[in-house]
Design a protein around this motif. Structure first.
Motif, PDB file in Angstrom:
ATOM      1  N   UNK A   1       0.888  -1.302   0.252  1.00  0.00           N
ATOM      2  CA  UNK A   1       0.154   0.026  -0.244  1.00  0.00           C
ATOM      3  C   UNK A   1       1.052   1.240   0.113  1.00  0.00           C
ATOM      4  N   UNK A   2       2.230   1.266   0.479  1.00  0.00           N
ATOM      5  CA  UNK A   2       2.875   2.483   1.207  1.00  0.00           C
ATOM      6  C   UNK A   2       3.136   2.887  -0.488  1.00  0.00           C
ATOM      7  N   UNK A   3       3.805   1.389  -1.347  1.00  0.00           N
ATOM      8  CA  UNK A   3       4.954   2.062  -2.695  1.00  0.00           C
ATOM      9  C   UNK A   3       4.276   1.764  -3.293  1.00  0.00           C
ATOM     10  N   UNK A   4       2.834   2.127  -3.459  1.00  0.00           N
ATOM     11  CA  UNK A   4       2.037   1.513  -4.517  1.00  0.00           C
ATOM     12  C   UNK A   4       1.740   3.317  -5.636  1.00  0.00           C
ATOM     13  N   UNK A   5       2.002   2.149  -7.038  1.00  0.00           N
ATOM     14  CA  UNK A   5       1.840   3.676  -8.357  1.00  0.00           C
ATOM     15  C   UNK A   5       0.638   4.484  -7.702  1.00  0.00           C
ATOM     16  N   UNK A   6      -0.558   4.271  -7.757  1.00  0.00           N
ATOM     17  CA  UNK A   6      -1.642   4.513  -7.702  1.00  0.00           C
ATOM     18  C   UNK A   6      -2.158   4.858  -6.029  1.00  0.00           C
TER      19      UNK A   6
END
Length: 449
Positions: free
Chosen positions: A318-323
């Protein structure tokens, strides 16, 4: 178009309460609004929506206006005043009823489709009594698509999604408006399941940056997977229509090239095709997130430290999701493998387009992009820790509960299963969203579900 209310859902103010509010207003626009609401002086104008492949008008969008020739004719002043007085919900019911009634009187029928804007808070309010039969008739006599904006979706997503799901089961369509104005709502696209995705007008001018390209990529993937239609707004020149068709992949168009908002024509068009609606989603019989995930994933009994690592992996996704993702969680009472709601969700809240949590001991709270809700006693999921993250290009869920055992070293054991299958994660997300929502009224504003 509808503007949002900052007040929470609830009953419309009484006449005495409204009078007290109006008396405190320094400018008579408040009294003017009171008269508009009391005498139902809202009117509707309509803008055509065309099939770009044939040029045929196949739908109209209804737009609300106040009395002609008055300052309240402007929708920004009309809705702005209603918002200041906490009357947007009542105004929105009147606007939609007027749009439907005018269309029915004009002989709209079901060959044409009527697009109607809806406010986020209306899902938790009842229609005024005198409008009840208008909505009842419209359910039978009109082909309607309810239109919600990205902004509205982020205001009260749980209630609005629940209400839209209920509407779709009764074969009302759903359109998501202003897509591309921000990439925030892309993660909510599979929850809304719109029949029509309306692209923000700026996209027909030019796809400016990587964010615009990600928006179009997500929209096209959704449309290809579901069969939904793409509508390009802001078409003013023939070149815009060409670009909408060939570069944006739109099948429908709306804009001044096809007609400015105004009264319905004396002779309504009879198109050869209608706006197709997607089939209502299947109803799940699952009683908990564990039952959803474990149906297609291996169950394991692991020490708490290993389970904690699984939760950390979903958190990192979640922290490093593109969106910006949707993040949802469930917390049983007591200390669990993922910590307390306050510890874990505060960081994720800043990264997510929407963050929600349910739990037996949680209090109700609502803010933009944030919602918590208590679970009732007796729910099968009350003993389950759940964390999920879902975005257009990422999906993960982990579910665990106490095994009431320890290993040979005396470490606490938990039952755990997890999945990265999008359909599984979406099913758990919809399950949790329903438990976040407040009571929802029927389309005609009478029945509470």
């Amino acid at each position: 178009m509808a503007l949002h209310s900052t007040s929470g859902p609830g009953p419309s103010p009484t006449r005495a309460q409204r009078a007290a509010r109006l008396a405190a207003q320094p400018y008579n626009r408040a009294r003017h609004l009171d008269r508009i609401l009391e005498q139902r002086q809202v009117r509707s104008i309509y803008q055509p929506i065309v099939d770009l492949s044939t040029g045929e008008t196949i739908a109209f969008e209804a737009l609300a206006r106040g009395p002609a020739g008055t300052p309240m004719e402007r929708p920004d002043l009309l809705f702005g005043t209603a918002r200041d007085l906490g009357l947007v919900q009542e105004l929105d019911w009147i606007c939609r009823a007027t749009a439907m009634d005018t269309a029915m009187q004009a002989g709209f029928g079901t060959a044409l489709t009527l697009f109607i804007n809806v406010e986020p808070d209306v899902a938790a309010t009842r229609a005024p009594e005198d409008l009840y039969f208008t909505f009842k008739r419209a359910q039978q006599d009109l082909r309607i698509v309810l239109e919600v904006t990205e902004r509205a979706l982020l205001e009260r997503p749980a209630e609005l999604l629940h209400w839209l799901s209920y509407a779709r089961k009764r074969w009302w369509g759903v359109a998501l408006d202003d897509v591309g104005a921000t990439s925030e709502s892309l993660a909510l696209l599979p929850f809304v399941r719109p029949d029509v995705v309306k692209l923000n007008a700026h996209l027909v001018r030019n796809v400016h940056d990587d964010e615009d390209k990600r928006v179009l990529e997500a929209v096209h993937e959704y449309a290809q997977r579901t069969g939904a239609l793409v509508l390009s707004e802001g078409i003013e020149e023939p070149e815009d229509a060409e670009r909408a068709t060939h570069e944006l992949g739109a099948q429908l168009g709306q804009g001044w090239l096809f007609g400015r908002p105004g009264d319905l024509p004396a002779k309504l068009p009879r198109p050869r095709r209608v706006v197709p609606l997607l089939a209502p989603p299947p109803t799940t019989t699952a009683e908990s997130p564990w039952s959803i995930v474990s149906a297609g994933a291996q169950e394991q009994t692991l020490p708490e430290a290993a389970v904690r690592r699984r939760f950390a992996q979903v958190e990192q996704a979640a922290m490093f999701s593109r969106e910006a993702p949707v993040v949802l969680a469930s917390f049983p009472p007591g200390e669990g493998p993922w910590g307390t709601p306050e510890e874990r969700l505060s960081r994720l809240r800043s990264q997510a387009c929407f963050c929600g949590a349910v739990g037996l001991d949680l209090a109700s709270s609502t803010d933009r992009g944030w919602q918590t809700s208590p679970l009732p006693h007796g729910e099968e999921m009350n003993n389950e820790w759940v964390l999920l993250s879902i975005a257009p290009h990422q999906a993960a869920v982990v579910v665990a509960f106490d095994a009431d055992e320890v290993d040979g070293s005396g470490h606490r054991l938990l039952e755990v299963c997890w999945s990265q299958e999008r359909d599984v994660v979406s099913a758990v997300a919809e399950f949790l969203m329903r438990r976040l929502s407040s009571p929802v009224v029927d389309l005609d504003g009478r029945l509470v579900i």
